[in-house]
Design a protein around this motif. Structure first.
Motif, PDB file in Angstrom:
ATOM      1  N   PRO A  99       0.831  -1.203   0.000  1.00 49.48           N
ATOM      2  CA  PRO A  99       0.000   0.000   0.000  1.00 49.48           C
ATOM      3  C   PRO A  99       0.859   1.245   0.000  1.00 49.48           C
ATOM      4  N   PHE A 100       0.469   2.249  -0.792  1.00 47.03           N
ATOM      5  CA  PHE A 100       1.156   3.527  -0.758  1.00 47.03           C
ATOM      6  C   PHE A 100       0.406   4.528   0.119  1.00 47.03           C
ATOM      7  N   ILE A 101      -0.851   4.249   0.414  1.00 44.77           N
ATOM      8  CA  ILE A 101      -1.613   5.005   1.422  1.00 44.77           C
ATOM      9  C   ILE A 101      -2.349   3.984   2.285  1.00 44.77           C
ATOM     10  N   GLN A 102      -2.194   4.100   3.586  1.00 43.23           N
ATOM     11  CA  GLN A 102      -2.848   3.128   4.471  1.00 43.23           C
ATOM     12  C   GLN A 102      -3.226   3.810   5.787  1.00 43.23           C
ATOM     13  N   SER A 103      -4.459   3.616   6.222  1.00 39.17           N
ATOM     14  CA  SER A 103      -4.938   4.077   7.537  1.00 39.17           C
ATOM     15  C   SER A 103      -5.696   2.912   8.169  1.00 39.17           C
ATOM     16  N   ASN A 104      -5.062   2.265   9.150  1.00 42.25           N
ATOM     17  CA  ASN A 104      -5.658   1.088   9.809  1.00 42.25           C
ATOM     18  C   ASN A 104      -5.261   1.125  11.283  1.00 42.25           C
ATOM     19  N   PRO A 105      -5.913   1.986  12.087  1.00 41.09           N
ATOM     20  CA  PRO A 105      -5.490   2.182  13.484  1.00 41.09           C
ATOM     21  C   PRO A 105      -5.501   0.904  14.303  1.00 41.09           C
ATOM     22  N   ASP A 106      -6.482   0.031  14.059  1.00 42.33           N
ATOM     23  CA  ASP A 106      -6.604  -1.174  14.882  1.00 42.33           C
ATOM     24  C   ASP A 106      -5.909  -2.379  14.260  1.00 42.33           C
ATOM     25  N   HIS A 107      -5.190  -2.137  13.154  1.00 40.53           N
ATOM     26  CA  HIS A 107      -4.458  -3.221  12.478  1.00 40.53           C
ATOM     27  C   HIS A 107      -5.384  -4.397  12.145  1.00 40.53           C
ATOM     28  N   LEU A 108      -6.495  -4.087  11.570  1.00 41.31           N
ATOM     29  CA  LEU A 108      -7.451  -5.128  11.182  1.00 41.31           C
ATOM     30  C   LEU A 108      -6.969  -5.816   9.916  1.00 41.31           C
ATOM     31  N   VAL A 109      -7.221  -7.108   9.865  1.00 40.01           N
ATOM     32  CA  VAL A 109      -6.810  -7.905   8.702  1.00 40.01           C
ATOM     33  C   VAL A 109      -7.994  -8.021   7.757  1.00 40.01           C
ATOM     34  N   PRO A 110      -7.857  -7.517   6.510  1.00 40.78           N
ATOM     35  CA  PRO A 110      -8.983  -7.615   5.575  1.00 40.78           C
ATOM     36  C   PRO A 110      -9.290  -9.069   5.228  1.00 40.78           C
ATOM     37  N   PRO A 111     -10.536  -9.381   5.045  1.00 41.09           N
ATOM     38  CA  PRO A 111     -10.873 -10.745   4.609  1.00 41.09           C
ATOM     39  C   PRO A 111     -10.519 -10.937   3.140  1.00 41.09           C
ATOM     40  N   GLU A 112     -10.536 -12.161   2.702  1.00 42.35           N
ATOM     41  CA  GLU A 112     -10.277 -12.465   1.300  1.00 42.35           C
ATOM     42  C   GLU A 112     -11.431 -11.934   0.457  1.00 42.35           C
ATOM     43  N   MET A 113     -11.118 -10.920  -0.400  1.00 47.56           N
ATOM     44  CA  MET A 113     -12.158 -10.300  -1.216  1.00 47.56           C
ATOM     45  C   MET A 113     -11.686 -10.190  -2.658  1.00 47.56           C
ATOM     46  N   GLU A 114     -12.559 -10.357  -3.583  1.00 47.99           N
ATOM     47  CA  GLU A 114     -12.283 -10.153  -4.997  1.00 47.99           C
ATOM     48  C   GLU A 114     -12.667  -8.720  -5.342  1.00 47.99           C
ATOM     49  N   PRO A 115     -11.711  -7.868  -5.785  1.00 42.95           N
ATOM     50  CA  PRO A 115     -12.028  -6.464  -6.057  1.00 42.95           C
ATOM     51  C   PRO A 115     -13.099  -6.324  -7.134  1.00 42.95           C
ATOM     52  N   ILE A 116     -13.896  -5.296  -6.989  1.00 36.54           N
ATOM     53  CA  ILE A 116     -14.934  -5.008  -7.962  1.00 36.54           C
ATOM     54  C   ILE A 116     -14.270  -4.343  -9.160  1.00 36.54           C
ATOM     55  N   PRO A 117     -14.536  -4.813 -10.359  1.00 37.94           N
ATOM     56  CA  PRO A 117     -13.862  -4.248 -11.548  1.00 37.94           C
ATOM     57  C   PRO A 117     -14.188  -2.778 -11.750  1.00 37.94           C
ATOM     58  N   VAL A 118     -13.299  -2.122 -12.527  1.00 35.13           N
ATOM     59  CA  VAL A 118     -13.505  -0.710 -12.860  1.00 35.13           C
ATOM     60  C   VAL A 118     -14.788  -0.577 -13.674  1.00 35.13           C
ATOM     61  N   GLY A 119     -15.571   0.424 -13.352  1.00 37.79           N
ATOM     62  CA  GLY A 119     -16.816   0.665 -14.064  1.00 37.79           C
ATOM     63  C   GLY A 119     -18.013  -0.075 -13.518  1.00 37.79           C
ATOM     64  N   THR A 120     -17.793  -1.001 -12.606  1.00 38.32           N
ATOM     65  CA  THR A 120     -18.913  -1.730 -11.984  1.00 38.32           C
ATOM     66  C   THR A 120     -19.282  -1.057 -10.680  1.00 38.32           C
ATOM     67  N   PRO A 121     -20.527  -0.611 -10.511  1.00 43.93           N
ATOM     68  CA  PRO A 121     -20.922   0.051  -9.259  1.00 43.93           C
ATOM     69  C   PRO A 121     -20.843  -0.900  -8.075  1.00 43.93           C
ATOM     70  N   VAL A 122     -20.527  -0.318  -6.931  1.00 40.82           N
ATOM     71  CA  VAL A 122     -20.475  -1.102  -5.690  1.00 40.82           C
ATOM     72  C   VAL A 122     -21.888  -1.223  -5.132  1.00 40.82           C
ATOM     73  N   SER A 123     -22.274  -2.440  -4.692  1.00 41.54           N
ATOM     74  CA  SER A 123     -23.594  -2.678  -4.098  1.00 41.54           C
ATOM     75  C   SER A 123     -23.438  -3.364  -2.744  1.00 41.54           C
ATOM     76  N   SER A 124     -24.552  -3.478  -2.023  1.00 44.11           N
ATOM     77  CA  SER A 124     -24.520  -4.110  -0.692  1.00 44.11           C
ATOM     78  C   SER A 124     -24.132  -5.567  -0.768  1.00 44.11           C
ATOM     79  N   ALA A 125     -24.406  -6.211  -1.908  1.00 51.44           N
ATOM     80  CA  ALA A 125     -24.051  -7.622  -2.042  1.00 51.44           C
ATOM     81  C   ALA A 125     -22.549  -7.840  -2.119  1.00 51.44           C
ATOM     82  N   ASP A 126     -21.774  -6.768  -2.397  1.00 56.33           N
ATOM     83  CA  ASP A 126     -20.333  -6.892  -2.521  1.00 56.33           C
ATOM     84  C   ASP A 126     -19.606  -6.660  -1.210  1.00 56.33           C
ATOM     85  N   ILE A 127     -20.339  -6.406  -0.133  1.00 58.20           N
ATOM     86  CA  ILE A 127     -19.731  -6.059   1.150  1.00 58.20           C
ATOM     87  C   ILE A 127     -19.559  -7.315   1.997  1.00 58.20           C
TER      88      ILE A 127
END
Length: 480
Positions: A99-127
């Motif tokens: 990461p070149f920019i990172q803000s994670n005060p509690d050092h949380l580990v992100p779950p395994e996620m597949e990024p949403i492609p460019v141009g595809t809107p983010v929805s609640s089902a992707d969370i």
């Protein structure tokens, strides 16, 4: 001897209904509280998701207006200040790089996620959802964004992965406070419901308590007391009507039993006094054998009278409890009534009375009981009818339609008052007590009992002034 074991005191009806009502209110309020808690949690989670989605889309648009990634690296504070909570996570990185920019005060580990492609809107089902060590829920999303616009005279087309998380700290505090409020409201609602239910039940059951107090006043000496019916709720009014009807029957039976006991004591006392008096007189001095023989004969007559009374009472007791089995058989009415008239002809001649027979058909009954019932009616007519008159005996019947026996005689005692009580036990008219008779007042009562065993009826009426008519109606043979 073992001491009696104390039994647990049963709950009152008010306490039982109050407890059940409180339990029902507790279940309803608890269910409602759980529903509201779930609805509130769902609403807060939806709000958090919308905030997270809005910020990620804002990052995407902002990156789209930049020239290159170096501008993001030079201005990291711009992106770090665009999240809502201090605990929120924001990570910007090229695919496969640190990461070149990172803000994670509690050092949380992100779950395994597949990024949403460019141009595809983010929805609640992707969370995605994870939970911190303290139980706070964290909502995660990962999306790809294109930095710069091609064709604007600068390098563009770099792709950056945005990893953002919304830590639901405020929502957790709100839900914790909300749950305590729900629990307090539920407890208060149950207590208020129980109190109001108890007061309403106490007031609603006052008519029942009044019925109980009036019932306590009902004793053998006060059988005329009845339960109040006016102003009662419909359910209690129906119960009061039924109980009052039962008390009417009990009072009538008690009065009948008291009258029966008094009459029985009177009937038995007379022959016993005669026996005692005659025996005491005879023992007062020496008697001749002839005098002792007369005394014994007189005593035997009185004992026979007592024996008849006991026999009749036993028969009536058995008839009342339906312990007698009635075996019915066809019988010739003309032949049987002719025998009865011949048997009582001598007694009738002593009073100048005669029999008039009009008989047709056949009947079905228990022969022994049938003879006893008809004999009682005939001897009753001879004893209490006017001298030098006729006793009319008529009968009609067949096996399919039943039969009826009618005995009529002249009598001035045929009044509505006397006819109502003629079938009562030990009842005798005033004239019968002083006239010559050996009756003990049970003859017509036995007739009624016999007809009851045959499922028939015995009635008395005055067909014309100066006459009295007794009718025995036997059902058909098929109705037994």
């Amino acid at each position: 001897m073992n001491a009696p074991v104390p039994t647990a005191r049963a709950w009152t009806l008010t306490a039982r209904v109050t407890a059940l009502f409180s339990l029902l209110a507790c279940l309803v309020v608890t269910g409602l509280g759980l529903y509201l808690n779930g609805s509130a949690a769902q609403a807060l989670e939806l709000r958090a998701d919308q905030a997270l989605i809005g910020r990620v889309e804002h990052f995407r648009n902002l990156m789209h207006d930049l020239y290159n990634v170096e501008q993001m690296e030079q201005r990291p504070a711009l992106f770090e200040s665009m999240m809502g909570n201090e605990q929120d996570v924001r990570i910007f990185r090229r695919r496969g790089e640190a990461p070149f920019i990172q803000s994670n005060p509690d050092h949380l580990v992100p779950p395994e996620m597949e990024p949403i492609p460019v141009g595809t809107p983010v929805s609640s089902a992707d969370i995605f959802t994870s939970t911190r060590a303290d139980g706070v829920r964290v909502r995660w999303v990962s999306a790809l964004a294109e930095v710069g616009r091609p064709g604007r005279g600068h390098d563009g087309g770099d792709t950056v992965e945005i990893v953002a998380a919304y830590v639901m700290v405020q929502e957790a505090r709100m839900m914790n406070s909300y749950r305590w409020r729900i629990a307090g409201a539920a407890a208060g609602a149950v207590l208020i419901t129980a109190l109001l239910g108890f007061l309403l039940l106490r007031r609603g059951l006052r008519p029942l308590e009044e019925m109980s107090r009036r019932a306590e006043r009902i004793t053998p000496d006060h059988l005329s007391t009845r339960l109040e019916q006016d102003g009662m709720p419909e359910e209690l009014r129906r119960a009061a009507v039924s109980l009052n009807a039962m008390l009417d029957r009990l009072e009538a039976g008690y009065e009948h039993l008291a009258q029966f006991s008094g009459d029985l004591a009177h009937e038995i006392r007379t022959p016993i006094n005669v026996l005692m008096g005659q025996s005491q007189v005879a023992l007062g001095q020496r008697r001749s054998p002839e005098e002792y023989e007369q005394l014994l004969e007189s005593n035997v007559e009185e004992l026979q009278r007592i024996s008849r009374i006991v026999e009749n009472i036993m028969f009536l007791a058995q008839a009342d409890h339906a312990t007698l089995a009635v075996d019915c058989a066809p019988l010739d009415l003309s032949e049987e009534l002719g025998r009865i008239a011949d048997y009582f002809e001598g007694i009738a001649d002593e009073r100048g009375m005669r029999f008039e027979l009009d008989v047709q058909g056949a009947g079905c009954a228990n022969l022994v009981m049938w003879r006893r019932a008809v004999n009682n009616l005939v001897i009753n007519a001879v004893r209490y009818g006017e001298a030098d008159t006729s006793v009319r005996i008529s009968a009609r019947g067949d096996l399919e339609r039943g039969s009826s026996i009618i005995v009529e005689n002249r009598s001035d005692d045929a009044t509505p008052h006397t006819m109502v009580r003629m079938f009562d036990r030990f009842y005798r008219g005033d004239r019968s007590r002083s006239a010559f008779t050996e009756s003990n007042g049970l003859g017509l009562a036995i007739v009624k009992a016999i007809m009851g065993l045959h499922r028939g009826t015995a009635t008395v009426e005055c067909p014309q002034p100066g006459w009295i008519r007794f009718t025995l109606s036997f059902p058909p043979q098929t109705d037994r």
